[in-house]
Design a protein around this motif. Structure first.
Motif, mmCIF file in Angstrom:
data_model
loop_
_atom_site.group_PDB
_atom_site.id
_atom_site.type_symbol
_atom_site.label_atom_id
_atom_site.label_comp_id
_atom_site.label_asym_id
_atom_site.label_seq_id
_atom_site.Cartn_x
_atom_site.Cartn_y
_atom_site.Cartn_z
ATOM 1 N N GLY A 118 -7.642 -6.491 14.221
ATOM 2 C CA GLY A 118 -7.459 -6.237 12.884
ATOM 3 C C GLY A 118 -6.229 -5.318 12.873
ATOM 4 N N ILE A 119 -5.399 -5.186 12.066
ATOM 5 C CA ILE A 119 -4.141 -4.362 11.902
ATOM 6 C C ILE A 119 -4.592 -2.811 11.853
ATOM 7 C CG2 ILE A 119 -2.589 -3.541 10.418
ATOM 8 C CD1 ILE A 119 -2.033 -6.558 11.741
ATOM 9 N N PRO A 120 -5.726 -2.540 11.006
ATOM 10 C CA PRO A 120 -6.297 -1.178 10.923
ATOM 11 C C PRO A 120 -6.548 -0.721 12.543
ATOM 12 C CG PRO A 120 -6.821 -2.214 9.149
ATOM 13 C CD PRO A 120 -6.394 -3.093 10.129
ATOM 14 N N LEU A 121 -7.211 -1.468 13.210
ATOM 15 C CA LEU A 121 -7.549 -1.279 14.501
ATOM 16 C C LEU A 121 -6.217 -0.863 15.555
ATOM 17 C CD1 LEU A 121 -9.566 -0.529 16.936
ATOM 18 C CD2 LEU A 121 -9.873 -3.019 17.258
ATOM 19 N N ARG A 122 -5.607 -1.772 15.659
ATOM 20 C CA ARG A 122 -4.246 -1.677 16.196
ATOM 21 C C ARG A 122 -3.236 -0.547 15.732
ATOM 22 N NH1 ARG A 122 -1.489 -7.781 15.768
ATOM 23 N NH2 ARG A 122 -3.194 -8.433 14.586
ATOM 24 N N LEU A 123 -3.457 -0.156 14.549
ATOM 25 C CA LEU A 123 -2.596 0.922 14.052
ATOM 26 C C LEU A 123 -3.478 2.154 14.636
ATOM 27 C CD1 LEU A 123 -0.488 2.513 12.089
ATOM 28 C CD2 LEU A 123 -2.396 2.369 10.307
ATOM 29 N N LEU A 262 -0.590 -11.926 5.766
ATOM 30 C CA LEU A 262 -1.466 -10.892 5.701
ATOM 31 C C LEU A 262 -1.673 -10.565 3.824
ATOM 32 C CD1 LEU A 262 -0.191 -8.512 8.311
ATOM 33 C CD2 LEU A 262 -2.253 -9.581 8.149
ATOM 34 N N GLU A 263 -2.762 -9.895 3.637
ATOM 35 C CA GLU A 263 -2.900 -9.668 2.454
ATOM 36 C C GLU A 263 -1.851 -8.281 2.033
ATOM 37 O OE1 GLU A 263 -4.666 -10.992 0.093
ATOM 38 O OE2 GLU A 263 -5.349 -12.489 1.409
ATOM 39 N N ASN A 264 -1.742 -7.716 0.993
ATOM 40 C CA ASN A 264 -0.785 -6.630 0.502
ATOM 41 C C ASN A 264 -0.969 -5.535 1.330
ATOM 42 O OD1 ASN A 264 0.518 -8.249 -1.269
ATOM 43 N ND2 ASN A 264 -0.661 -7.742 -3.216
ATOM 44 N N ASN A 265 -2.167 -4.881 1.586
ATOM 45 C CA ASN A 265 -2.324 -3.442 2.192
ATOM 46 C C ASN A 265 -2.096 -3.843 3.736
ATOM 47 O OD1 ASN A 265 -3.352 -2.348 -0.071
ATOM 48 N ND2 ASN A 265 -5.409 -2.519 0.439
ATOM 49 N N ASP A 266 -2.667 -4.552 4.326
ATOM 50 C CA ASP A 266 -2.297 -4.831 5.707
ATOM 51 C C ASP A 266 -0.633 -5.278 5.909
ATOM 52 O OD1 ASP A 266 -4.541 -4.312 6.653
ATOM 53 O OD2 ASP A 266 -5.112 -6.299 7.110
ATOM 54 N N LYS A 267 -0.069 -5.877 4.963
ATOM 55 C CA LYS A 267 1.353 -6.365 5.041
ATOM 56 C C LYS A 267 2.175 -5.222 4.853
ATOM 57 C CE LYS A 267 2.707 -9.963 2.919
ATOM 58 N NZ LYS A 267 2.805 -11.011 1.739
ATOM 59 N N GLY A 268 1.847 -4.158 3.880
ATOM 60 C CA GLY A 268 2.529 -2.871 3.983
ATOM 61 C C GLY A 268 2.342 -2.176 5.080
ATOM 62 N N THR A 269 1.412 -2.179 5.737
ATOM 63 C CA THR A 269 1.213 -1.381 7.074
ATOM 64 C C THR A 269 1.990 -1.881 8.239
ATOM 65 O OG1 THR A 269 -1.114 -0.762 6.414
ATOM 66 C CG2 THR A 269 -0.585 -0.470 8.654
ATOM 67 N N VAL A 270 2.096 -3.219 8.315
ATOM 68 C CA VAL A 270 2.869 -3.842 9.336
ATOM 69 C C VAL A 270 4.291 -3.612 9.172
ATOM 70 C CG1 VAL A 270 3.747 -6.042 10.160
ATOM 71 C CG2 VAL A 270 1.300 -5.630 9.819
ATOM 72 N N LYS A 271 4.666 -3.667 7.758
ATOM 73 C CA LYS A 271 6.045 -3.372 7.528
ATOM 74 C C LYS A 271 6.668 -1.911 8.013
ATOM 75 C CE LYS A 271 9.245 -3.204 3.539
ATOM 76 N NZ LYS A 271 9.682 -3.149 2.072
ATOM 77 N N VAL A 272 5.925 -1.028 7.693
ATOM 78 C CA VAL A 272 5.929 0.278 8.286
ATOM 79 C C VAL A 272 6.129 0.551 9.516
ATOM 80 C CG1 VAL A 272 5.186 2.782 8.335
ATOM 81 C CG2 VAL A 272 5.059 1.438 6.228
ATOM 82 N N VAL A 302 -3.476 5.610 8.877
ATOM 83 C CA VAL A 302 -4.810 5.565 9.444
ATOM 84 C C VAL A 302 -5.645 6.336 8.464
ATOM 85 C CG1 VAL A 302 -6.613 6.240 11.383
ATOM 86 C CG2 VAL A 302 -4.297 5.369 12.037
ATOM 87 N N ASP A 303 -5.433 7.378 8.135
ATOM 88 C CA ASP A 303 -6.309 8.203 7.251
ATOM 89 C C ASP A 303 -6.571 7.412 5.855
ATOM 90 O OD1 ASP A 303 -6.378 10.142 8.962
ATOM 91 O OD2 ASP A 303 -4.909 11.454 8.323
#
Length: 655
Positions: A118-123, A262-272, A302-303
């Protein structure tokens, strides 16, 4: 130097390992190997074993380097840096004793297609890695630079938290012999990982390590975390290095595909994450951010994540990784003292007390080039570099079973099909990742040898299963590279390169639309085998030189097949220069030298430089007369080929 009060010296008889190296070896690299062992008070731990050969002064420098790395590790003790216990001394070198982390390294985790990531885990893993780098960059009075940031040097706990490791690889390489670059002025050896090395460092390898170099490498780690692919496709190391120096960076198409899915939240994270990645690998080092800035930005992301969601992702990933390990009985364990890094096996008590055996220089394998009138000559092995009756070989293996699914499902068969489909669609990077996965499966589940894999690949080529043939030559090269004899390893890699060249010829003869596969997939594979020959430790200098030159000859022939005459000529000239520089007048004793001269005459003839063609054909004939690794029948065939080509070139000059 490491503080004796914080670190301890271990007795090599007190750390016990499983003698089955498939279980005990948990990592490897240019430095040596990492073993997992058991200690009576610390229980499970890891030992980074490094081999050293040489005189008293060399061994003293080696010990000093090891102790310096220990000092750095001890100074950098923090949550996201590996925990170090001390060191031990072996007859072959030394070992650094560390905490064992069951999750393996980040590279293997990311490249494992069976694990959901998952994106949060990789982050979180990236934030923890950045925290480890930031800590060593800001140590009061020390301010260390890691100098080799890459996914292999990021270990994972059982809960998939990241730990930074390997603080001394580059300096250790100067005394272990596991090096990639020799400085012309001093002869000092320096090791670096080109894929993750900053362009300014590649341009000047003697440059003092800087924090900006670590930040650049971290940018490449972000890329692999986002794409779960190697940053660059297989490319000859010199070509890749030159491209990076001139601004080449990894392809980001896979990141765009990821964002679209991706959905919006993960998409925004990946963009950053992508934005930070590109800032980290800025060509101008002064424009790269401080690692603390990147850490803080990632940690804030992450927080903002749902901690329960991250925990669920960890649970799913760990279940898919299957970290359960079959524990050997206590009576089966042997002391780490009995481990031989060179052989990568545990010796018996009697063997471990014997002096090293000197291996006689084998004669160079005879070649049987397919020299034909008005065609360039190819370099090919006339016999296997290892005997089928060699001790330990299994001769009754039926690799055909891989293509016969059992119980409705055969993982190896499925991977072969995926590889073939990927190659045919031009997804060569993906194909290589599939090859790595299949190679590990075969090594762990099939009793076979390098020779048998190569023979199986020949069978596939004869059946016109060209992509499958390429796959098994590539896997065979993995097995050859692990041969106990370095000379046999070099010859095995060279033979696989020749067989791939033969496959190229058959593939293009069958269908000219296969040329892109030759150009963008197989030639880089042959170049990579040549690079492995260049960097294999302890290979006889003459054998290394001849094998490297034969690989260049085969790369050249493949370039001829796709009509790339300029690159073909450059490759031939480099091979000739190598042989002259390393062997001098003895170059003519090896058939590859005359073959390269003949092919240089051929490329001159093809590009309407007939006077030069006459010169090189004449030199090829003279070289063939001096060649020692030919039968008289082979010599006659090669000389007839060059003489026929010489006659044609002279006739064209008369016109």
């Amino acid at each position: 130097m490491a503080s004796q009060s914080n670190l301890r010296e271990f007795d090599a008889d007190d750390i016990l390992c499983d003698p089955n190296t498939k279980s005990s070896i948990v990592g490897s690299g240019s430095f040596g190997v990492v073993l997992v062992g058991k200690h009576k008070s610390l229980n499970k731990l890891a030992v980074k074993v490094m081999e050293c050969h040489g005189g008293k002064q060399t061994k003293e420098r080696f010990k000093q380097c090891v102790m310096e790395e220990l000092g750095k590790l001890q100074t950098a003790q923090t949550e996201h840096v590996v925990r170090t216990y001390g060191w031990l001394t072996l007859s072959c070198g030394m070992g650094i004793v560390m905490q064992y982390y069951e999750g393996g390294n980040l590279r293997d985790f990311l490249l494992n297609n069976r694990i959901t990531k998952g994106i949060p885990l990789r982050l979180r893993q990236l934030a923890e890695t950045a925290d480890g780098i930031a800590f060593i960059h800001n140590l009061p009075g020390h301010k260390l630079v890691h100098n080799d940031i890459k996914p292999e040097n990021i270990l994972l706990t059982r809960d998939l938290h990241a730990k930074l490791t390997d603080f001394g690889g580059a300096k250790l390489a100067a005394t272990t012999g596991s090096t990639t670059v020799r400085l012309p002025a001093t002869g000092e050896k320096i090791q670096f990982t080109a894929l993750y090395t900053a362009p300014e460092k590649l341009k000047k390898v003697t440059m003092r390590p800087k924090k900006e170099h670590d930040v650049y490498g971290y940018g490449l780690v972000i890329h692999m975390s986002l794409t779960c692919e190697e940053p660059y496709p297989p490319t000859e190391i010199n070509t890749l290095t030159n491209a990076i120096i001139h601004g080449e960076r990894p392809d980001c198409d896979a990141i765009n595909d990821l964002k679209a899915s991706l959905e919006n939240n993960d998409k925004g994270t990946v963009k950053v994450m992508e934005e930070e990645m590109k800032e980290c690998w800025e060509h101008n080092p002064t424009k790269r951010p401080h690692i603390t800035e990147v850490r803080d930005k990632f940690q804030s992301l992450v927080d903002a994540q749902n901690p329960v969601a991250i925990l669920e992702q960890v649970t799913n990933s760990v279940r898919q990784m299957d970290l359960t390990v079959k524990r050997p009985a206590e009576t089966q364990l042997v002391p780490i003292r009995q481990f031989s890094p060179r052989d990568q096996t545990f010796l018996t008590t009697q063997e471990s007390s014997r002096p090293a055996v000197n291996i006689d220089l084998p004669s160079t394998s005879r070649d049987t080039p397919a020299g034909q009138t008005s065609r360039p000559q190819q370099m090919g092995a006339a016999h296997d570099v290892t005997s089928p009756q060699q001790k330990g070989d299994v001769t009754n293996t039926n690799l055909d079973d891989i293509f016969q699914p059992k119980s409705g499902s055969n993982e190896k068969s499925r991977l072969v099909q995926k590889y073939s489909d990927s190659v045919k669609r031009g997804k060569y990077n993906k194909a290589n990742l599939i090859k790595q996965q299949l190679s590990r499966l075969i090594a762990g589940q099939v009793k076979t040898t390098a020779n048998e894999l190569k023979t199986f690949a020949v069978k596939l080529r004869n059946a016109k299963k060209f992509t499958e043939s390429i796959l098994f030559y590539h896997i065979a090269s993995d097995f050859y590279a692990k041969q106990q004899s370095p000379d046999k390893a070099a010859k095995g890699l060279k033979d696989c390169a020749w067989q791939l060249n033969e496959t190229n010829k058959s593939m293009v003869d069958s269908d000219v639309t296969n040329k892109p596969i030759v150009k963008d997939h197989v030639i880089p594979l042959i170049a990579d085998m040549r690079h492995q020959i260049q960097t294999l430790p302890q290979v006889d200098d003459k054998i290394r030189c001849v094998c490297e030159a034969e690989c260049s000859c085969n790369i050249g022939y493949s370039l001829y097949l796709i009509g790339s005459y300029q690159l073909w000529e450059e490759t031939i000239r480099k091979g000739i220069t190598l042989l002259k520089r390393k062997l001098g007048d003895d170059a003519a004793k090896y058939v590859v030298y005359g073959g390269l001269l003949n092919n240089l005459g051929f490329v001159c003839q093809k590009t309407s430089r007939d006077e030069e063609a006459v010169k090189y054909y004449t030199e090829a004939i003279e070289a063939c007369k001096k060649t020692k690794d030919l039968t008289e029948e082979e010599r006659k065939r090669l000389m007839d080929s060059s003489q026929d080509s010489l006659r044609i070139a002279k006739e064209k000059l008369k016109k």
